[in-house]
Scaffold this motif. Structure first.
Motif, PDB file in Angstrom:
ATOM      1  N   VAL A  54     -34.417 -29.210 -33.883  1.00  0.00           N
ATOM      2  CA  VAL A  54     -33.328 -29.417 -32.929  1.00  0.00           C
ATOM      3  C   VAL A  54     -33.855 -29.842 -31.560  1.00  0.00           C
ATOM      4  O   VAL A  54     -33.286 -30.723 -30.902  1.00  0.00           O
ATOM      5  CB  VAL A  54     -32.474 -28.135 -32.812  1.00  0.00           C
ATOM      6  CG1 VAL A  54     -31.432 -28.279 -31.707  1.00  0.00           C
ATOM      7  CG2 VAL A  54     -31.789 -27.843 -34.146  1.00  0.00           C
ATOM      8  N   ALA A  55     -34.959 -29.245 -31.116  1.00  0.00           N
ATOM      9  CA  ALA A  55     -35.502 -29.578 -29.792  1.00  0.00           C
ATOM     10  C   ALA A  55     -35.977 -31.016 -29.719  1.00  0.00           C
ATOM     11  O   ALA A  55     -36.055 -31.602 -28.636  1.00  0.00           O
ATOM     12  CB  ALA A  55     -36.652 -28.633 -29.444  1.00  0.00           C
ATOM     13  N   GLY A  56     -36.301 -31.599 -30.871  1.00  0.00           N
ATOM     14  CA  GLY A  56     -36.797 -32.969 -30.874  1.00  0.00           C
ATOM     15  C   GLY A  56     -35.803 -33.974 -30.330  1.00  0.00           C
ATOM     16  O   GLY A  56     -36.199 -35.020 -29.793  1.00  0.00           O
ATOM     17  N   ILE A  57     -34.500 -33.690 -30.433  1.00  0.00           N
ATOM     18  CA  ILE A  57     -33.491 -34.665 -29.995  1.00  0.00           C
ATOM     19  C   ILE A  57     -33.459 -34.805 -28.473  1.00  0.00           C
ATOM     20  O   ILE A  57     -33.616 -35.917 -27.951  1.00  0.00           O
ATOM     21  CB  ILE A  57     -32.109 -34.293 -30.561  1.00  0.00           C
ATOM     22  CG1 ILE A  57     -32.158 -34.359 -32.095  1.00  0.00           C
ATOM     23  CG2 ILE A  57     -31.031 -35.226 -30.015  1.00  0.00           C
ATOM     24  CD1 ILE A  57     -30.884 -33.924 -32.767  1.00  0.00           C
ATOM     25  N   PRO A  58     -33.268 -33.716 -27.698  1.00  0.00           N
ATOM     26  CA  PRO A  58     -33.322 -33.895 -26.235  1.00  0.00           C
ATOM     27  C   PRO A  58     -34.702 -34.322 -25.746  1.00  0.00           C
ATOM     28  O   PRO A  58     -34.811 -35.086 -24.780  1.00  0.00           O
ATOM     29  CB  PRO A  58     -32.935 -32.515 -25.691  1.00  0.00           C
ATOM     30  CG  PRO A  58     -33.184 -31.559 -26.805  1.00  0.00           C
ATOM     31  CD  PRO A  58     -32.913 -32.330 -28.054  1.00  0.00           C
TER      32      PRO A  58
END
Length: 429
Positions: A54-58
């Motif tokens: 999930v953190a990869g997107i921002p």
């Protein structure tokens, strides 16, 4: 450009070792924190895998907007410090948050690496560069258990550790510390020029999503094949050791040894062969070479997927050999095509979305679906788990092959246009 790639490879090796080291200290962690297996699973999986994806997107958005080399420096620094802090945890809550911090730091690596490679290597060399990077990840999985096991053994044999540390705590500290040195090298690397998309200015996250959706006929096959072809590797890691134990009567150590040996070397060989064949076909004028490799991997995966229903262990192992050849070969070509399709200012977000879709989608198919088949369709059968693995793997391989066949002409045009584009690689260092 090769110096930059070497640093990216070292970063991938370091990140993989940091990530996998926990598997070597499960029992002392469980004992010291008084955890159940379910709670331990949450710490291993939820605290890392979910936040990593999930953190990869921002973070991908930041990579598209700001200096990628500096963001990578901060990411390496972050995950190294957080891994070291895991060794100083006195409660499970502290340990959980430090693992989350390490996951967020490592989430920078792949989107930044793919974007940097795309702006550093010419299109015909991109597959080989991505292959080298991805091979280092799979090789490091095996290295993590070999080197990490040696570290744990050496630390455990010491009569006394400084600051009253337990062996598992010292292991996290020693594994994380080299990352601080590696991060410093990125301070000497110059950010390469972005070779596409600069004229359009900075892209917002909404711009990236709209661009991807607007070209969904191009991106859809890449996302679909990436997800479907990740399933055989994931089912092998998750279920085949248990299948070996139930069906062939092996112990856990022997099961792990067989799978570890197969996946330590063969993915690298398959990736190297795939990159050589891709470049050879491209030089011969086959602009759809990358998607042809994806198709070939899908067909190999379909045949190898039958390993789960073999009655003899040696037959199962033989079919697993070609299955182990495909992970780097197909994914390197998919990543290369993704970079060629995407303007530089949107590559970080797109790479992060590909990683999210592949990991979470494949996990959903590989884990609960196989388990459900074993519990229902093949309930009570000692070979039921293997049959579920085979059914899922063969289905995914056939569907990926169908998608690849239908996409050959489209991606032939993509590659032809990229080769004819008047741009060359930038230089770093």
């Amino acid at each position: 450009m090769w110096v930059l790639l070497a640093l990216l490879v070292l970063s991938a090796v370091m990140a993989t070792i940091d990530r996998q080291v926990m598997a070597l200290v499960v029992e002392p962690l469980k004992k010291d924190f008084g955890l159940s297996d379910f709670e331990l699973g949450l710490v291993q999986g939820l605290s890392f895998g979910l936040f990593y994806c999930v953190a990869g997107i921002p973070l991908g958005r930041l990579i598209d907007k700001y200096n990628r080399v500096r963001i990578l420096f901060l990411g390496i620094l972050s995950w190294s410090i957080m891994t070291m802090l895991c060794g100083f945890s006195s409660t499970i809550l502290q340990f959980f948050f430090f693992r989350v911090g390490a996951a967020v730091g490592e989430a920078v690596l792949h989107p930044a690496a793919y974007s940097l490679i795309a702006d550093t290597f010419p299109p015909k060399r991109m597959v080989r560069a991505v292959m080298i990077f991805l091979t280092s990840v799979l090789f490091a999985n095996g290295l993590a258990f070999i080197a990490g096991g040696a570290v744990v053994k050496a630390i455990t044999s010491l009569p006394e550790l400084p600051f009253g540390l337990r062996p598992w705590q010292a292991t996290f500290f020693l594994v994380g510390a080299p990352g601080l040195v590696l991060a410093a090298f990125f301070l000497m690397v110059r950010e390469p020029d972005r070779l596409s998309g600069d004229r359009e200015g900075l892209a917002t996250f909404g711009d990236s999503i709209r661009y991807i959706w607007g070209r969904r006929r191009d991106y859809g096959p890449l996302y679909g094949c990436s997800l479907l072809l990740a399933v055989p590797t994931m089912t092998t890691y998750l279920w085949m050791p248990t299948h070996f134990i139930r069906t062939y009567g092996l112990d856990a150590s022997t099961s792990g040894y067989y799978i570890g040996v197969i996946y330590l070397v063969l993915p690298a060989l398959g990736g190297f062969a795939g990159s050589v064949i891709t470049e050879k076909w491209q030089n011969a004028g086959r602009h759809d070479a990358s998607m042809r490799i994806v198709l070939l991997c899908a067909l190999i995966g379909t045949v190898g997927g039958l390993a789960g229903i073999m009655s003899r262990l040696e037959h199962t192992l033989v079919l697993m050999l070609p299955l182990a050849l495909i992970p780097v070969a197909y994914y390197a070509n998919i990543v290369a095509l993704l970079q060629l399709l995407t303007p530089s200012r949107m590559r970080g977000v797109n790479s992060a979305l590909l990683l999210l879709a592949t990991n979470l989608g494949a996990a959903a198919l590989a884990s609960p679906l196989v388990g459900a088949m074993s519990d229902t369709l093949f309930a009570g059968k000692p070979w039921g788990l293997g049959a579920g693995v085979a059914l899922v793997n063969v289905s995914c391989g056939m569907l990926a092959a169908a998608i690849a066949v239908s996409s050959l002409e489209r991606f032939g045009r993509v590659m032809r246009d990229s080769v004819e584009r008047p741009s060359g690689p930038s230089h770093v260092l």
